[in-house]
Enzyme design. Structure first.
Site, mmCIF file in Angstrom:
data_model
loop_
_atom_site.group_PDB
_atom_site.id
_atom_site.type_symbol
_atom_site.label_atom_id
_atom_site.label_comp_id
_atom_site.label_asym_id
_atom_site.label_seq_id
_atom_site.Cartn_x
_atom_site.Cartn_y
_atom_site.Cartn_z
ATOM 1 N N LYS A 11 10.105 -46.891 -40.746
ATOM 2 C CA LYS A 11 8.866 -46.450 -41.409
ATOM 3 C C LYS A 11 9.147 -45.495 -42.562
ATOM 4 O O LYS A 11 8.334 -45.387 -43.480
ATOM 5 C CB LYS A 11 7.929 -45.792 -40.393
ATOM 6 C CG LYS A 11 8.415 -44.436 -39.920
ATOM 7 C CD LYS A 11 7.547 -43.852 -38.825
ATOM 8 C CE LYS A 11 8.061 -42.467 -38.467
ATOM 9 N NZ LYS A 11 7.527 -41.945 -37.212
ATOM 10 N N ARG B 276 1.528 -33.989 -29.682
ATOM 11 C CA ARG B 276 1.017 -35.134 -30.427
ATOM 12 C C ARG B 276 0.622 -36.150 -29.359
ATOM 13 O O ARG B 276 -0.194 -35.832 -28.504
ATOM 14 C CB ARG B 276 2.041 -35.651 -31.450
ATOM 15 C CG ARG B 276 1.376 -36.469 -32.546
ATOM 16 C CD ARG B 276 2.357 -36.957 -33.610
ATOM 17 N NE ARG B 276 3.268 -37.987 -33.102
ATOM 18 C CZ ARG B 276 4.227 -38.560 -33.830
ATOM 19 N NH1 ARG B 276 4.417 -38.197 -35.082
ATOM 20 N NH2 ARG B 276 5.002 -39.483 -33.315
HETATM 21 C C1 LIG Z 1 8.682 -41.669 -36.594
HETATM 22 C C2 LIG Z 1 8.942 -41.775 -35.156
HETATM 23 C C3 LIG Z 1 10.254 -41.826 -34.671
HETATM 24 C C4 LIG Z 1 11.458 -41.703 -35.581
HETATM 25 O O1 LIG Z 1 11.513 -40.408 -36.097
HETATM 26 P P1 LIG Z 1 12.736 -39.917 -37.022
HETATM 27 O O2 LIG Z 1 12.521 -38.464 -37.138
HETATM 28 O O3 LIG Z 1 12.596 -40.632 -38.303
HETATM 29 O O4 LIG Z 1 13.998 -40.262 -36.326
HETATM 30 C C5 LIG Z 1 10.428 -41.964 -33.316
HETATM 31 N N1 LIG Z 1 9.381 -42.033 -32.473
HETATM 32 C C6 LIG Z 1 8.110 -41.995 -32.899
HETATM 33 C C7 LIG Z 1 7.008 -42.078 -31.918
HETATM 34 C C8 LIG Z 1 7.843 -41.863 -34.248
HETATM 35 O O5 LIG Z 1 6.577 -41.834 -34.674
#
Ligand SMILES: *Cc1c(COP(=O)(O)O)cnc(C)c1O
Length: 362
Positions: free
Chosen positions: A40, A135
């Protein structure tokens, strides 16, 4: 015009990216931890996704349905998992595009099961637990276990993959022995209640990589979901292992003006283009360069790091970024292209902005 001649331009070095992914996958594997590769951060950029797809990850992940769609259209072979707990209104896309998703609400789980039934598919779910970051995730252990049992026994179209936690996102909570043990003990509660072992006990995102790579992670945590550390070689905690490239991405922007100007605005001070009060230091007349890139493109201009020593970012508006180049005044001219390192936040902005030319090198 060829993308290589257009600016601003963001270049990804696919060779360096591949080395990062391989190093992380292998080192996590040494600790019996599998990796879900998260894309993402670059808006599921096609060339980047291809490199992730070739890594043998258990899943590729993103937070948004439109990116799942892009990845499907591209024909990725690795199964896909949706990271953001889905909206009720998008469940039909979630089932048709993703093999699995993160979940934290029994109403959504029931509707998801019904949708999977409708589409004749089986969908994997990872139940999220909130251990203090506030969250997504189940807050009460009882509610978690009840949901797990209902999925396992009643939701025939859902497959309970395991449990996971997210940290370091809203509440800026760090992973530590205590919350990771908490995750493990909840996983064990779920396993007892459903009478079998879970495939995934997912200990978080890039912020959890340090514990795994230093051997501090409880043994039962067997999965991480890694985006940031793969892409930019560091986590937002500052953890930046020396075996990772931190310059996978290069941002290039073009100078459209370069001249001597005062450093303190002239006239009556009000607010800037975004309604904020500015803070200006009077350093006398200085050489300033104006770049054709702004907050619309990269978010916060201070997230960019000039590669040329002596170049300093002093501010930005929507379409312009202003540099102090007094230290290197003879080296910079209109039409020059300057290079910058990007952080994760600016990477997200840049790859979601249509005006940025995205280019890759092998
Ligand atoms: C964005 C996200 C990740 C990955 O996070 P990074 O900091 O880019 O490694 C993992 N789990 C969830 C639920 C996320 O939203």
């Amino acid at each position: 015009m060829n993308a290589r001649d257009r600016y601003p331009q963001l270049e990804v070095d696919l060779g360096k990216l591949k080395e990062n992914l391989t190093a992380l996958r292998e080192r996590c594997q040494d600790s019996f931890v599998g990796v879900i590769g998260v894309v993402k951060g670059v808006n599921a950029w096609r060339e980047v996704v291809s490199v992730f797809d070739g890594q043998g990850f258990s899943y590729l992940a993103t937070s948004r349905v439109d990116q799942l769609q892009k990845m499907r259209a591209q024909g990725v072979k690795t199964p896909l998992i949706l990271l953001r707990v889905p909206m009720l209104s998008e469940l039909s896309d979630v089932v048709s595009l993703a093999d699995a998703s993160l979940q934290s609400d029994i109403t959504v789980l029931r509707a998801l099961n019904a949708e999977a039934e409708r589409q004749g598919k089986t969908h994997g779910v990872l139940l999220m637990i909130d251990l203090g970051d506030l969250r997504e995730g189940f807050w009460s252990a009882e509610e978690l276990v009840d949901a797990a049992v209902e999925v396992e026994q009643k939701m025939k179209r859902l497959h309970l993959l395991g449990v996971g936690v997210n940290l370091g996102c809203y509440g800026s909570i760090l992973p530590d022995r205590r919350n990771m043990q908490g995750l493990v003990s909840l996983a064990v509660d779920v396993e007892r209640a459903i009478g079998r072992e879970l495939e995934f006990v997912s200990g978080g995102a890039s912020t959890s990589a340090q514990m795994t790579l230093s051997g501090m992670m409880p043994g039962r945590v067997n999965n991480l979901r890694l985006g940031e550390i793969c892409l930019i070689g560091s986590a937002n905690t500052g953890f930046a292992p020396d075996f990772l490239h931190r310059d996978v991405f290069t941002l290039r922007a073009e100078v459209v003006e370069c001249r001597d100007k005062p450093s303190f605005p002239v006239g009556q001070l009000s607010v800037d283009a975004f309604g904020h009060e500015g803070h200006y230091v009077d350093r006398g007349i200085r050489r300033r360069a104006l770049l054709a890139i702004g907050r619309v493109d990269c978010g916060d201009c201070f997230d960019l790091k000039p590669r040329m020593p002596g170049v300093e970012i002093i501010g930005a508006s929507g379409d312009h970024t202003i540099l102090d180049v007094e230290e290197v005044k003879d080296q910079i001219h209109v039409g020059d292209v300057l290079e910058f390192d990007v952080n994760y936040a600016s990477l997200v902005h840049l790859t979601n902005t249509p005006g940025i030319a995205l280019i890759s090198k092998e």
